[in-house]
Write an enzyme that holds these catalytic residues in place. Structure first.
Site, short mmCIF file in Angstrom:
data_model
loop_
_atom_site.label_atom_id
_atom_site.label_comp_id
_atom_site.label_asym_id
_atom_site.label_seq_id
_atom_site.Cartn_x
_atom_site.Cartn_y
_atom_site.Cartn_z
N GLY A 136 0.84 -1.19 0.00
CA GLY A 136 0.00 0.00 0.00
C GLY A 136 0.89 1.25 0.00
O GLY A 136 1.43 1.62 -1.03
N SER B 223 6.47 -4.41 -1.97
CA SER B 223 6.02 -3.09 -2.38
C SER B 223 6.24 -2.10 -1.23
O SER B 223 7.37 -1.96 -0.75
CB SER B 223 4.56 -3.16 -2.83
OG SER B 223 4.15 -1.98 -3.47
N TRP B 224 5.18 -1.42 -0.76
CA TRP B 224 5.35 -0.57 0.42
C TRP B 224 5.92 -1.38 1.59
O TRP B 224 6.68 -0.88 2.40
CB TRP B 224 4.02 0.08 0.81
CG TRP B 224 4.00 0.46 2.27
CD1 TRP B 224 3.30 -0.17 3.27
CD2 TRP B 224 4.74 1.51 2.90
NE1 TRP B 224 3.55 0.44 4.48
CE2 TRP B 224 4.44 1.47 4.28
CE3 TRP B 224 5.63 2.48 2.43
CZ2 TRP B 224 4.98 2.35 5.20
CZ3 TRP B 224 6.17 3.38 3.35
CH2 TRP B 224 5.86 3.31 4.71
N ASP C 166 7.98 -4.40 -13.72
CA ASP C 166 7.22 -3.80 -12.63
C ASP C 166 7.05 -2.31 -12.90
O ASP C 166 8.02 -1.56 -12.92
CB ASP C 166 7.99 -4.03 -11.32
CG ASP C 166 7.23 -3.60 -10.08
OD1 ASP C 166 6.37 -2.72 -10.19
OD2 ASP C 166 7.55 -4.12 -8.99
N HIS D 144 4.43 -6.34 -11.03
CA HIS D 144 4.58 -5.97 -9.62
C HIS D 144 3.97 -6.97 -8.65
O HIS D 144 4.42 -7.09 -7.51
CB HIS D 144 3.93 -4.60 -9.40
CG HIS D 144 4.08 -4.06 -8.01
ND1 HIS D 144 5.29 -3.65 -7.50
CD2 HIS D 144 3.17 -3.86 -7.02
CE1 HIS D 144 5.12 -3.22 -6.26
NE2 HIS D 144 3.85 -3.33 -5.94
#
Length: 319
Positions: free
Chosen positions: A43, A115-116, A271, A299
């Site tokens: 996120g 990711s985050w 990605d 991604h």
């Protein structure tokens, strides 16, 4: 085993008061006597899923998953316009991870983030390197300006022009040359609920449309759910407009603090959300890290080549 493990139920879960009026949902699954691992979702604001438990061998891992402040099953939920994000920052989340570790009686654990979650994992590991046994990071991001400009300044839009046009629809034409993260901040907090919801859906759908190497309507539909969209759009926008409360390049600058921690970096070649350049730069600063670039992936964590690399890494570290 190179795919997801079978579906798995939790054996313990609860809510943890982390202060500032926030309670975070946490759960444990797998083997209570196994190797501890904490999963950090993306996120920010994406929330965790039962599928995330299945990245780890349940016979060998004590799997800890939690929803970060403001999203998932944690409260208050940022889908509520009255929710206050002032105490929702990278450093609040780093402190939450430590509070959860202590609450569960874990001495040291493996950190897995995508990711985050890779950003948060690096921030946590650089702050508490003595508490981290290994790092498995996917879709590497460190929230530098050039990374945010790529995704929200039109770079990625050159690959997905029709999706980018939909992203821009809530933005007045005369403001489309401005800093779009700031413009969306205004829209997401507009007095008109319709303006807020329309902006949130545009923000969230844009991410869902570019997540995978090949489009997935299932993913787009999930990111188009209004409740999910309001939370993730508000939290992401809040973090991105503040640069994650990180100095520019801070997580790369301080990579030496984790040099001795075994680390696997898994990165999709195509990605669009977190381009491969950041993973490459981090690898140059961590010569002992293993960088796996998956040539047929975007991604998402569940694309076959990425999933194979991630589960392979967790299986090796289990021993």
């Amino acid at each position: 085993m190179t795919g997801l493990y079978p579906e798995l139920e939790t054996y313990r879960h609860g809510m943890l008061d982390v202060g500032d009026g926030n309670e975070i949902y946490w759960e444990e699954s797998g083997n209570p006597d196994g190797k501890p691992v904490v999963f950090l979702h993306g996120g920010p604001g994406g929330g965790a899923s039962p599928r995330h438990r299945r990245l780890f061998d349940p016979d060998r891992y004590r799997i800890v998953i939690f929803d970060q402040r403001g999203c998932g099953r944690s409260i208050p939920h940022c889908g509520d316009p009255a929710a206050d994000l002032a105490s929702n920052t990278t450093w609040h989340l780093v402190a939450d991870i430590e509070r959860l570790r202590e609450h569960l009686g874990v001495d040291r654990w493996m950190v897995f983030g995508g990711s985050w979650g890779s950003t948060l994992g690096l921030a946590y590991a650089e702050t508490h390197p003595d508490r981290v046994t290994e790092l498995v990071l996917r879709g590497i991001a460190v929230l530098r300006k050039k990374e945010l400009d790529w995704l929200y300044g039109g770079g990625a839009g050159m690959l997905f022009p029709e999706n980018w046009a939909r992203f821009l629809e809530p933005v007045p034409v005369e403001r489309r040359g401005e800093d779009l993260i700031e413009v969306f901040h205004e829209l997401l907090y507009d007095e008109d609920p319709l303006v807020r919801t329309t902006a949130a859906l545009a923000w969230s759908r844009w991410e869902g449309e570019v997540l995978k190497l090949l489009p997935s309507q299932e993913v787009v539909d999930a990111f188009s759910d209004p409740g999910f969209a309001l939370a993730i759009a508000r939290i992401e926008n809040h973090y991105f407009r503040h640069g994650g409360w990180l100095e520019e390049g801070q997580l790369l600058r301080d990579a030496g603090k984790i040099e001795g921690i075994p680390c696997v970096l898994v990165q999709g070649r195509y990605d669009v959300v977190t381009p491969a350049t950041t993973a490459w730069e981090l690898k140059q600063l961590l010569p002992g890290a293993e960088l796996i670039i998956v040539d047929d992936a975007g991604h998402a964590f569940d694309e076959p080549g990425t999933l194979h690399a991630l589960v392979g890494a967790t299986n090796r570290f289990a021993d």
